[in-house]
Design a protein around this motif. Structure first.
Motif, PDB file in Angstrom:
ATOM      1  N   GLY A 335      39.017  28.389 117.497  1.00 46.19           N
ATOM      2  CA  GLY A 335      37.794  29.179 117.440  1.00 46.19           C
ATOM      3  C   GLY A 335      37.600  29.988 116.179  1.00 46.19           C
ATOM      4  O   GLY A 335      36.666  30.797 116.102  1.00 46.19           O
ATOM      5  N   ALA A 336      38.469  29.820 115.171  1.00 41.87           N
ATOM      6  CA  ALA A 336      38.285  30.554 113.922  1.00 41.87           C
ATOM      7  C   ALA A 336      36.983  30.131 113.252  1.00 41.87           C
ATOM      8  O   ALA A 336      36.584  28.967 113.309  1.00 41.87           O
ATOM      9  CB  ALA A 336      39.459  30.297 112.977  1.00 41.87           C
ATOM     10  N   ARG A 337      36.326  31.075 112.598  1.00 44.74           N
ATOM     11  CA  ARG A 337      35.055  30.772 111.946  1.00 44.74           C
ATOM     12  C   ARG A 337      35.285  29.959 110.676  1.00 44.74           C
ATOM     13  O   ARG A 337      36.138  30.295 109.864  1.00 44.74           O
ATOM     14  CB  ARG A 337      34.320  32.074 111.599  1.00 44.74           C
ATOM     15  CG  ARG A 337      33.999  32.921 112.820  1.00 44.74           C
ATOM     16  CD  ARG A 337      33.027  34.022 112.461  1.00 44.74           C
ATOM     17  NE  ARG A 337      32.820  34.923 113.583  1.00 44.74           N
ATOM     18  CZ  ARG A 337      31.858  35.839 113.639  1.00 44.74           C
ATOM     19  NH1 ARG A 337      31.033  35.982 112.603  1.00 44.74           N
ATOM     20  NH2 ARG A 337      31.719  36.617 114.679  1.00 44.74           N
ATOM     21  N   ALA A 338      34.506  28.915 110.537  1.00 43.38           N
ATOM     22  CA  ALA A 338      34.596  28.057 109.348  1.00 43.38           C
ATOM     23  C   ALA A 338      33.743  28.656 108.239  1.00 43.38           C
ATOM     24  O   ALA A 338      32.706  28.118 107.840  1.00 43.38           O
ATOM     25  CB  ALA A 338      34.153  26.638 109.679  1.00 43.38           C
ATOM     26  N   TYR A 387      30.771  23.866 125.538  1.00 42.84           N
ATOM     27  CA  TYR A 387      30.826  23.216 126.856  1.00 42.84           C
ATOM     28  C   TYR A 387      31.889  23.875 127.734  1.00 42.84           C
ATOM     29  O   TYR A 387      31.653  24.140 128.924  1.00 42.84           O
ATOM     30  CB  TYR A 387      31.131  21.736 126.664  1.00 42.84           C
ATOM     31  CG  TYR A 387      31.183  20.950 127.952  1.00 42.84           C
ATOM     32  CD1 TYR A 387      30.019  20.629 128.644  1.00 42.84           C
ATOM     33  CD2 TYR A 387      32.401  20.517 128.481  1.00 42.84           C
ATOM     34  CE1 TYR A 387      30.062  19.901 129.828  1.00 42.84           C
ATOM     35  CE2 TYR A 387      32.457  19.790 129.655  1.00 42.84           C
ATOM     36  CZ  TYR A 387      31.289  19.482 130.320  1.00 42.84           C
ATOM     37  OH  TYR A 387      31.341  18.764 131.487  1.00 42.84           O
ATOM     38  N   LEU A 388      33.070  24.148 127.152  1.00 48.33           N
ATOM     39  CA  LEU A 388      34.149  24.760 127.929  1.00 48.33           C
ATOM     40  C   LEU A 388      33.800  26.190 128.346  1.00 48.33           C
ATOM     41  O   LEU A 388      34.055  26.593 129.491  1.00 48.33           O
ATOM     42  CB  LEU A 388      35.435  24.767 127.096  1.00 48.33           C
ATOM     43  CG  LEU A 388      36.066  23.393 126.844  1.00 48.33           C
ATOM     44  CD1 LEU A 388      37.098  23.472 125.735  1.00 48.33           C
ATOM     45  CD2 LEU A 388      36.702  22.863 128.126  1.00 48.33           C
ATOM     46  N   ALA A 389      33.192  26.950 127.431  1.00 42.43           N
ATOM     47  CA  ALA A 389      32.806  28.329 127.762  1.00 42.43           C
ATOM     48  C   ALA A 389      31.719  28.346 128.824  1.00 42.43           C
ATOM     49  O   ALA A 389      31.747  29.186 129.741  1.00 42.43           O
ATOM     50  CB  ALA A 389      32.332  29.048 126.505  1.00 42.43           C
ATOM     51  N   ALA A 390      30.770  27.422 128.733  1.00 45.84           N
ATOM     52  CA  ALA A 390      29.705  27.343 129.736  1.00 45.84           C
ATOM     53  C   ALA A 390      30.278  26.977 131.099  1.00 45.84           C
ATOM     54  O   ALA A 390      29.838  27.496 132.136  1.00 45.84           O
ATOM     55  CB  ALA A 390      28.654  26.320 129.300  1.00 45.84           C
ATOM     56  N   LYS A 413      33.705  33.638 123.232  1.00 42.98           N
ATOM     57  CA  LYS A 413      33.881  32.203 123.446  1.00 42.98           C
ATOM     58  C   LYS A 413      35.298  31.767 123.083  1.00 42.98           C
ATOM     59  O   LYS A 413      35.904  30.965 123.790  1.00 42.98           O
ATOM     60  CB  LYS A 413      32.856  31.424 122.629  1.00 42.98           C
ATOM     61  CG  LYS A 413      32.924  29.918 122.812  1.00 42.98           C
ATOM     62  CD  LYS A 413      31.749  29.212 122.158  1.00 42.98           C
ATOM     63  CE  LYS A 413      31.720  29.447 120.669  1.00 42.98           C
ATOM     64  NZ  LYS A 413      30.620  28.714 120.008  1.00 42.98           N
ATOM     65  N   SER A 414      35.829  32.288 121.987  1.00 44.23           N
ATOM     66  CA  SER A 414      37.175  31.890 121.561  1.00 44.23           C
ATOM     67  C   SER A 414      38.229  32.326 122.585  1.00 44.23           C
ATOM     68  O   SER A 414      39.199  31.607 122.833  1.00 44.23           O
ATOM     69  CB  SER A 414      37.496  32.478 120.189  1.00 44.23           C
ATOM     70  OG  SER A 414      37.453  33.897 120.218  1.00 44.23           O
TER      71      SER A 414
END
Length: 490
Positions: A335-338, A387-390, A413-414
């Motif tokens: 989940g790190a920001r790109a 999708y996983l967070a939802a 979310k992460s």
């Protein structure tokens, strides 16, 4: 045991102020010295932070010196107070502790007291030995000091005499004492490329573990710290948090089995389900082609990224190039920001992205983030994360909006993905352990997504584990990589 040398002026001044009884000053100062040494010894065993190491400080409960230190004179004055009143303090408070924060004071020794340097003595002794047997006679040979270290670190160990209750609190790790001694010898004499600060930290870790192992006869209790996210961590030094060289020194000859790209592999468990539900007209393999390539043909994936990041690189070895890429990809998977630059959140404290710390060269970092295959990979991971967070929001709303996942009103979310992954990781590892148990094999150590066994698994045993992992999750991408670990020899 740490020992302190006190400037003779302290005792001389104390004797002038309290001449009778004749030995009172020396006795009181010695008691104070022993108490301070014990506090510093305990602080040293717990370990110094980088900040404390930089300032040569220790975190100790100064209240113990104030309230339990020796008295002096007919008025029964606490020696700590007398030293302070007469400008003869042995310690200086750098940061004062507080009951509200639960933190003890950070102190450093004044010019009137200094720690003896046992590391120097050990290094000299190690340099003079001629054999492994002789080496064993100069490292951690003080039984009382080893016992003190054990009782300080594990004051409650012998309360758990029942094996089941002991297993609930500790995982016991076998230690190869000869290998660990040889590693310390290498640190003292052969580790010329390790920075001095890191070298000192490695020596301390290895020596502290050796003290415990010699006291217990060859094992290290690892106190469990269960994370609500699903992982098991350990307090103090453990097989999880030491560097890889120290790990193989501790364990000796053995085999480590790591799940390859475990978080990406786990997410791909949901790729087909997601495609069927949200994109029924698309083919799963094409929709997640970058993630699939990363799992099926890592060499090809890495070649594409290296070509973008290191077009003219001739100094940095390919292994180190790929290590940087792998670390950055793992961070993105979690989940790190790109992003190449930091940002300023509402709290007002500037935050740099994890990618910036892993790829410090700005040109290489920009090339990494602009590579077409990385941009596609980031896009795919973002779709899977959403999708996983939802799904968590729908199936576990109390958890999703609870304090574990939600911060500053907005759910993270992460954190949601990390929670789901770490619980799944524990289940996958248990599946592998169950297969090993069928063959009478018990891992000697567990490290999140890896297990370590004494002897190499046969091809059939490894195939059984692969089949169990893939069939239980309906995911063909699970794969375990074996690595041989060799202990140190003198």
């Amino acid at each position: 045991m740490l020992t302190i040398t006190i400037d003779p002026v302290v005792l001389a001044t104390l004797q002038q102020s309290f001449p009778t009884p004749r030995t009172a000053a020396a006795r009181a100062l010695n008691k104070y010295k022993v108490l301070l040494e014990d506090l510093l010894f305990r602080a040293n065993l717990r370990g110094q932070t980088n900040y404390e190491r930089l300032l040569n400080c220790y975190s100790i409960p100064v209240s113990v010196l104030v309230q339990k230190g020796p008295h002096i004179g007919y008025d029964k004055v606490r020696l700590h107070k007398w030293l302070s009143d007469n400008k003869l303090d042995l310690i200086e408070t750098v940061e004062k502790g507080s009951n509200l924060t639960g933190r003890v004071s950070m102190i450093k020794l004044t010019e009137l007291a200094w720690l003896d340097q046992p590391d120097v003595d050990v290094a000299i002794a190690v340099s003079q030995v001629q054999s492994a047997a002789e080496l064993s006679t100069v490292l951690c040979t003080d039984c009382q000091e080893n016992s003190n270290a054990f009782s300080t670190l594990y004051p409650d160990y012998y309360q758990y005499l029942d094996p089941k209750s002991l297993q609930q609190v500790f995982d016991v790790l076998p230690i190869n004492i000869r290998s660990l001694e040889a590693y310390i010898s290498w640190l003292c004499n052969g580790a010329t490329l390790i920075p001095i600060g890191r070298l000192k930290s490695y020596k301390k870790q290895a020596t502290d573990i050796l003290k415990v192992a010699k006291h217990t006869g060859g094992f290290l209790p690892q106190r469990k710290k269960l994370s609500p996210f699903g992982r098991t961590y350990y307090a103090w030094n453990s097989v999880q948090n030491v560097n890889k060289e120290l790990r193989r020194a501790m364990l000796g000859n053995c085999w480590e089995y790591d799940i390859r790209s475990s978080v990406v592999t786990w997410k791909m468990t949901f790729a087909q389900e997601l495609t069927d539900e949200l994109y029924p007209t698309k083919e799963c393999r094409r929709m997640f082609w970058a993630s699939t390539l990363y799992l099926e043909d890592r060499a090809d994936f890495m070649r594409d990224v290296r070509r973008e990041m290191f077009p003219l690189e001739k100094i940095l070895p390919v292994e180190k190039q790929e290590k940087r890429i792998k670390d950055a990809i793992t961070a993105i998977s979690f989940g790190a920001r790109a992003k190449s630059v930091g940002w300023l959140p509402e709290e007002g404290k500037w935050i740099n992205p994890a990618i910036r710390e892993m790829i410090k060269n700005p040109k290489q970092r920009a090339a990494f983030l602009n590579a077409a295959i990385i941009q596609q990979f980031v896009k795919e991971q973002g779709i899977l994360d959403n999708y996983l967070a939802a799904g968590m929001k729908q199936e576990l709303p109390l958890l999703y909006y609870g304090p574990l996942i939600t911060r500053n009103v907005k759910p993270s979310k992460s954190k949601a993905v990390a929670f789901l992954y770490q619980h799944a990781e524990a289940q996958v590892m248990q599946t592998a352990i169950d297969v090993l148990a069928l063959h009478g094999i018990t891992p000697i150590a567990l490290i999140h997504d890896a297990f370590i066994v004494r002897n190499k698994l046969s091809v059939n045993q490894l195939d059984e584990i692969h089949h169990a992992l893939r069939s239980s999750t309906q995911n063909k991408f699970w794969s375990i990589k074996p690595t041989k670990l060799e202990g140190y020899k003198y």
